[in-house]
Design a protein around this motif. Structure first.
Motif, PDB file in Angstrom:
ATOM      1  N   ALA A   1      85.311  35.280  52.255  1.00  0.00           N
ATOM      2  CA  ALA A   1      84.741  34.743  53.489  1.00  0.00           C
ATOM      3  C   ALA A   1      83.400  34.071  53.220  1.00  0.00           C
ATOM      4  N   GLU A   2      82.620  34.638  52.295  1.00  0.00           N
ATOM      5  CA  GLU A   2      81.342  34.013  51.938  1.00  0.00           C
ATOM      6  C   GLU A   2      81.570  32.628  51.341  1.00  0.00           C
ATOM      7  N   MET A   3      82.576  32.502  50.496  1.00  0.00           N
ATOM      8  CA  MET A   3      82.914  31.187  49.957  1.00  0.00           C
ATOM      9  C   MET A   3      83.394  30.258  51.061  1.00  0.00           C
ATOM     10  N   HIS A   4      84.183  30.780  51.972  1.00  0.00           N
ATOM     11  CA  HIS A   4      84.756  29.981  53.043  1.00  0.00           C
ATOM     12  C   HIS A   4      83.674  29.293  53.872  1.00  0.00           C
ATOM     13  N   SER A   5      82.568  29.994  54.105  1.00  0.00           N
ATOM     14  CA  SER A   5      81.555  29.478  55.024  1.00  0.00           C
ATOM     15  C   SER A   5      80.260  29.046  54.346  1.00  0.00           C
TER      16      SER A   5
ATOM     17  N   SER B   1      85.398  39.974  51.674  1.00  0.00           N
ATOM     18  CA  SER B   1      84.012  39.604  51.990  1.00  0.00           C
ATOM     19  C   SER B   1      83.545  38.423  51.143  1.00  0.00           C
ATOM     20  N   VAL B   2      83.798  38.480  49.834  1.00  0.00           N
ATOM     21  CA  VAL B   2      83.338  37.378  48.986  1.00  0.00           C
ATOM     22  C   VAL B   2      84.151  36.117  49.257  1.00  0.00           C
TER      23      VAL B   2
ATOM     24  N   ILE C   1      77.981  37.223  42.410  1.00  0.00           N
ATOM     25  CA  ILE C   1      79.270  37.676  42.946  1.00  0.00           C
ATOM     26  C   ILE C   1      80.247  37.955  41.815  1.00  0.00           C
ATOM     27  N   PHE C   2      80.350  37.018  40.885  1.00  0.00           N
ATOM     28  CA  PHE C   2      81.269  37.209  39.760  1.00  0.00           C
ATOM     29  C   PHE C   2      80.921  38.481  38.988  1.00  0.00           C
ATOM     30  N   ALA C   3      79.639  38.644  38.669  1.00  0.00           N
ATOM     31  CA  ALA C   3      79.215  39.792  37.860  1.00  0.00           C
ATOM     32  C   ALA C   3      79.463  41.102  38.600  1.00  0.00           C
ATOM     33  N   ASP C   4      79.136  41.135  39.883  1.00  0.00           N
ATOM     34  CA  ASP C   4      79.287  42.363  40.661  1.00  0.00           C
ATOM     35  C   ASP C   4      80.755  42.752  40.791  1.00  0.00           C
TER      36      ASP C   4
ATOM     37  N   VAL D   1      88.598  49.653  49.121  1.00  0.00           N
ATOM     38  CA  VAL D   1      87.230  49.186  48.925  1.00  0.00           C
ATOM     39  C   VAL D   1      87.236  47.830  48.220  1.00  0.00           C
ATOM     40  N   ALA D   2      88.013  47.732  47.159  1.00  0.00           N
ATOM     41  CA  ALA D   2      88.112  46.461  46.445  1.00  0.00           C
ATOM     42  C   ALA D   2      88.639  45.364  47.371  1.00  0.00           C
ATOM     43  N   ARG D   3      89.616  45.726  48.194  1.00  0.00           N
ATOM     44  CA  ARG D   3      90.181  44.735  49.121  1.00  0.00           C
ATOM     45  C   ARG D   3      89.132  44.252  50.124  1.00  0.00           C
ATOM     46  N   ALA D   4      88.315  45.171  50.628  1.00  0.00           N
ATOM     47  CA  ALA D   4      87.264  44.781  51.572  1.00  0.00           C
ATOM     48  C   ALA D   4      86.246  43.859  50.916  1.00  0.00           C
TER      49      ALA D   4
END
Length: 222
Positions: free
Chosen positions: A100-104, A97-98, A141-144, A90-93
């Motif tokens: 990829a969000e930074m990437h784009s 995800s975060v 994102i950082f907090a979550d 779960v952590a890896r997913a």
């Protein structure tokens, strides 16, 4: 033959920093080839290594891997003992995800605050409401990630991972452009900025002779 990472200027090239920092921090041996950007022969020199004509590019013998996320996945496949991504599925997913969000994402912040490791600024409302909304999302994102997965570790998922490497250039932007952030965000930023490899990269950046005018934000005249 050792791995070779082809990168751009350390003062400016945020995409080059990401895989370089990851490899340095998890202990993967590699050589670097630095090709100054925005020079007359830059594209020609990069094309000798990278079919995209862009940096970064990882060269492993006769294999060239370009694009930062692809480089990280290649390293994860070939160095499974280095904990490049979190072990928990779960952590890896979420880490992917975060990343990829930074990437784009975050175009307003990127445009208003180009990475420049040779300057510091007071906060001047960089990028207006659009950039402010992106910084709010980054803080979320950082907090979550930290509340769900970090435990007692200082990074997004406890131990340093590819996700932290993906966000390291943004950490430098928030720091060097004077963004006001929460205490929790500042604590995470301080952990990233204290990484020995990031300190070494920043020191190298300060010593570079090249200047890219487009990335040299100037304070407005008084």
């Amino acid at each position: 033959m050792s791995l070779v990472l082809v990168i751009g200027n350390k003062a400016y090239s945020s995409w080059s920093l990401r895989p370089w920092l990851l490899m340095a921090e998890v202990g993967i041996d590699f050589d670097e080839i630095l090709i100054p950007l925005d020079e007359a022969d830059t594209k020609e020199r990069i094309l000798r290594h990278s079919p995209s004509g862009k940096v970064p590019c990882l060269v492993d013998g006769d294999v060239a891997v370009w694009d930062t996320m692809s480089i990280m996945e290649y390293l994860a496949d070939h160095y499974s003992d280095r904990a490049i991504w979190p072990a928990d599925p779960v952590a890896r997913a979420i880490a992917r995800s975060v990343s990829a969000e930074m990437h784009s994402g975050f175009p307003a912040l990127r445009k208003a605050c180009p990475m420049n490791l040779r300057k510091r600024f007071p906060f001047l409302g960089w990028g207006g409401p659009a950039a402010a909304a992106e910084v709010a999302r980054i803080e979320q994102i950082f907090a979550d990630c930290r509340s769900r997965f970090a435990g007692s570790g200082p990074f997004l998922f406890g131990a340093f991972s590819a996700a932290d490497a993906m966000y390291a250039p943004v950490v430098t932007r928030l720091d060097r452009y004077g963004w006001e952030v929460s205490a929790a965000t500042r604590s995470y930023m301080d952990a990233v900025l204290a990484l020995p490899s990031l300190k070494r990269w920043t020191s190298d950046a300060a010593a570079e002779p090249w200047v890219i005018a487009a990335d040299e934000v100037e304070l407005p005249a008084k």
